[in-house]
Motif scaffolding. Sequence first.
Motif, short mmCIF file in Angstrom:
data_model
loop_
_atom_site.label_atom_id
_atom_site.label_comp_id
_atom_site.label_asym_id
_atom_site.label_seq_id
_atom_site.Cartn_x
_atom_site.Cartn_y
_atom_site.Cartn_z
N UNK A 21 0.84 -1.19 0.00
CA UNK A 21 0.00 0.00 0.00
C UNK A 21 0.88 1.24 0.00
N UNK A 22 0.30 2.37 -0.40
CA UNK A 22 1.08 3.61 -0.53
C UNK A 22 0.78 4.50 0.67
N UNK A 23 1.85 4.95 1.32
CA UNK A 23 1.73 5.82 2.49
C UNK A 23 2.18 7.22 2.10
N UNK A 24 1.41 8.23 2.53
CA UNK A 24 1.73 9.61 2.22
C UNK A 24 1.44 10.48 3.44
N UNK A 25 2.03 11.68 3.44
CA UNK A 25 1.74 12.61 4.52
C UNK A 25 0.33 13.16 4.36
N UNK A 26 -0.24 13.60 5.44
CA UNK A 26 -1.58 14.15 5.40
C UNK A 26 -1.59 15.46 4.62
N UNK A 53 -7.54 4.17 -5.88
CA UNK A 53 -7.53 4.93 -7.13
C UNK A 53 -6.34 5.87 -7.18
N UNK A 54 -5.95 6.45 -6.03
CA UNK A 54 -4.78 7.33 -6.00
C UNK A 54 -3.48 6.53 -5.98
N UNK A 55 -3.50 5.39 -5.32
CA UNK A 55 -2.31 4.55 -5.22
C UNK A 55 -1.90 4.03 -6.60
N UNK A 56 -2.88 3.78 -7.44
CA UNK A 56 -2.59 3.28 -8.79
C UNK A 56 -1.76 4.30 -9.57
N UNK A 57 -2.06 5.58 -9.41
CA UNK A 57 -1.31 6.64 -10.09
C UNK A 57 0.12 6.69 -9.59
N UNK A 58 0.29 6.57 -8.26
CA UNK A 58 1.62 6.63 -7.67
C UNK A 58 2.44 5.44 -8.12
N UNK A 59 1.84 4.27 -8.20
CA UNK A 59 2.57 3.07 -8.60
C UNK A 59 3.05 3.15 -10.05
#
Length: 65
Positions: A21-26, A53-59
């Motif tokens: 999974x993708x972890x990001x700052x708030x 849906x957002x993690x797919x873009x980051x990947x």
Amino acid sequence: MPKLKNKSAAKKRFRFTATGKVRATQSGKQHGMIKRTNKQIRNQRGTTILKDCDAKIVKKMMPYR
């Protein structure tokens, strides 16, 4: 075929958990704290897991992670 490059901006902003999974700052915590409620400021501490849906873009930006 040449290797694909990671996006430098994505490298600096996102990390991956052990399960992928993708972890990001708030978001919403850079400036303007005076107009936010104390509850908002508390809830925006630390990091969060991105939605699928957002993690797919980051990947896509980081192909070898």
